[in-house]
Design an enzyme around this catalytic site. Sequence first.
Site, PDB file in Angstrom:
ATOM      1  N   HIS A 104      -8.436   1.880   5.522  1.00 53.81           N
ATOM      2  CA  HIS A 104      -7.939   3.255   5.542  1.00 53.81           C
ATOM      3  C   HIS A 104      -9.098   4.256   5.410  1.00 53.81           C
ATOM      4  O   HIS A 104      -9.135   5.273   6.108  1.00 53.81           O
ATOM      5  CB  HIS A 104      -6.960   3.482   4.389  1.00 53.81           C
ATOM      6  CG  HIS A 104      -5.612   2.861   4.589  1.00 53.81           C
ATOM      7  ND1 HIS A 104      -4.953   2.867   5.790  1.00 53.81           N
ATOM      8  CD2 HIS A 104      -4.775   2.232   3.711  1.00 53.81           C
ATOM      9  CE1 HIS A 104      -3.776   2.273   5.658  1.00 53.81           C
ATOM     10  NE2 HIS A 104      -3.642   1.874   4.415  1.00 53.81           N
ATOM     11  N   HIS A 112      -8.101  -3.940   2.704  1.00 56.69           N
ATOM     12  CA  HIS A 112      -7.067  -3.084   3.292  1.00 56.69           C
ATOM     13  C   HIS A 112      -7.399  -1.606   3.084  1.00 56.69           C
ATOM     14  O   HIS A 112      -7.388  -0.810   4.033  1.00 56.69           O
ATOM     15  CB  HIS A 112      -5.720  -3.415   2.658  1.00 56.69           C
ATOM     16  CG  HIS A 112      -4.593  -2.562   3.147  1.00 56.69           C
ATOM     17  ND1 HIS A 112      -3.801  -2.920   4.219  1.00 56.69           N
ATOM     18  CD2 HIS A 112      -4.128  -1.348   2.729  1.00 56.69           C
ATOM     19  CE1 HIS A 112      -2.893  -1.973   4.433  1.00 56.69           C
ATOM     20  NE2 HIS A 112      -3.072  -1.014   3.542  1.00 56.69           N
ATOM     21  N   GLU A 113      -7.686  -1.234   1.850  1.00 58.79           N
ATOM     22  CA  GLU A 113      -7.910   0.181   1.549  1.00 58.79           C
ATOM     23  C   GLU A 113      -9.202   0.708   2.166  1.00 58.79           C
ATOM     24  O   GLU A 113      -9.276   1.874   2.565  1.00 58.79           O
ATOM     25  CB  GLU A 113      -7.886   0.419   0.039  1.00 58.79           C
ATOM     26  CG  GLU A 113      -6.582   0.016  -0.651  1.00 58.79           C
ATOM     27  CD  GLU A 113      -5.355   0.729  -0.102  1.00 58.79           C
ATOM     28  OE1 GLU A 113      -5.489   1.806   0.515  1.00 58.79           O
ATOM     29  OE2 GLU A 113      -4.239   0.199  -0.296  1.00 58.79           O
ATOM     30  N   CYS A 134       0.859  -1.182   0.000  1.00 62.95           N
ATOM     31  CA  CYS A 134       0.000   0.000   0.000  1.00 62.95           C
ATOM     32  C   CYS A 134       0.892   1.227   0.000  1.00 62.95           C
ATOM     33  O   CYS A 134       2.010   1.200   0.517  1.00 62.95           O
ATOM     34  CB  CYS A 134      -0.884  -0.016   1.247  1.00 62.95           C
ATOM     35  SG  CYS A 134      -1.810   1.503   1.550  1.00 62.95           S
ATOM     36  N   HIS A 172      -1.787   1.628   9.222  1.00 65.87           N
ATOM     37  CA  HIS A 172      -1.166   0.306   9.090  1.00 65.87           C
ATOM     38  C   HIS A 172      -0.946  -0.338  10.451  1.00 65.87           C
ATOM     39  O   HIS A 172      -0.649   0.332  11.440  1.00 65.87           O
ATOM     40  CB  HIS A 172       0.166   0.421   8.355  1.00 65.87           C
ATOM     41  CG  HIS A 172       0.001   0.650   6.898  1.00 65.87           C
ATOM     42  ND1 HIS A 172       0.973   1.193   6.092  1.00 65.87           N
ATOM     43  CD2 HIS A 172      -1.059   0.415   6.075  1.00 65.87           C
ATOM     44  CE1 HIS A 172       0.540   1.271   4.851  1.00 65.87           C
ATOM     45  NE2 HIS A 172      -0.688   0.811   4.812  1.00 65.87           N
TER      46      HIS A 172
END
Length: 309
Positions: free
Chosen positions: A269, A265-266, A128, A275
Site C-alpha cells: 500500500h 501487504h502494508e 487490512c 487490494h
Amino acid sequence: MAFKLLPFSCILFLASSILPVLSHIQGPHLRANTLSGNERNPSPFGFLKAIQGCRKGDTVKGIRDLKLYLAHFGYLHYQKNPNDRDLKEDHFDEELEAAVKSYQVYYHLNATGTLDGPTVSQMAMPRCGYHDIETHEHTHNSLHIVSRYQLFQGRPRWASGQLTYAYGPTFPARFIPPVDRAFGKWATASSGYFRFSRTTSYQGANLKVSFQRVDHRDGSPFNGSGGVLAHAFTPRDGRLHFDADERWAIGAVPNTFDIETLALHEIGHLIGLDHSQFESAIMWGSFAPGVTKGLTSDDIQGIRDLYGF
C-alpha cells in the site's frame, strides 16, 4: 492496508465503543493486557453471526452494522447520501442486497445477495483496514472490478524509488528484522528500482512504521483484538501502523499473525498498490492466523505497471 489522506484503516464504525488499553510483550507475541482480559473480548465483527441468513426484506437487529461494514470497505455509498436515515435502520433493503452481491463477487463467492455462511465467514476474517473498492452507487453497470492487482485512483506514486524508513520509539526490537526483510523483498521484486534505507530519524523518514492502538489520532482508529490488523497510507504520506492489540509473531505460529506477511501487504500500500482480487497475492485484503504469505507475480506486475520498470 488512495485513502485521500485517510489510511487504509480500519474501522470508524466500531472503535467508538472500545477504550484504549495498555500493552506489553508477553512471550514471543505482542499482546494486549487489560483488566478485563482483552483476549476474551468478542471480535468486532461478531455481529455477523447473529444476522447470518438475512436477505432482502428482513428487518433484524445488526443489519445496520452490516451496512456500516460494507460502507466502510467501499461497497455502499451511504456516506454520500444526503438522507442517511437508511443507514440507521436494521432493514435489508435493495441497495444492501446489491452491496452484498458486490462483496460476494469481489471475494469469488456465490453472488446470492443473501448473507449466507460463506459470506459471513469471509467478512469475519481478520483483514487490512483499507477499503476493497472505490465507494460507488450500485447499478447494473456501475461496478467495474479488475480481476487481479489494482492501483489506487489517480495512481499515486513516489517520485523516486530511494526511500528511507524508520521505526517508532516503542516498536518492539524483535519485530524489526522481519519487517526489514519485507522491505528487502519488495526491493528485490522491483529489480532494484526501490532502495529502502533504514534511518534513525523517525520524523524525517519517508516511511514511518509503528505499533498503535484504538484511537491513535490518524482519523482511523483500530478496533481492539480481532477485525482489522494493520493499515497504511498511500504515497506520499508514508505511515504504516500495526494494531498493538493483536497477537503478533514471527513465522507461522498458531493463533497469531505473522508480522512479515502483514508488513509485505502494508508496504505494498505504501508504494501504491490497492487490494488484489487474486487470493494468493500478498495484496489480498484478509489474512488467516498461523500462516505466512509472500509476494506473487500478481503483486510484482502491479508495481511494475505503476512505476514502469
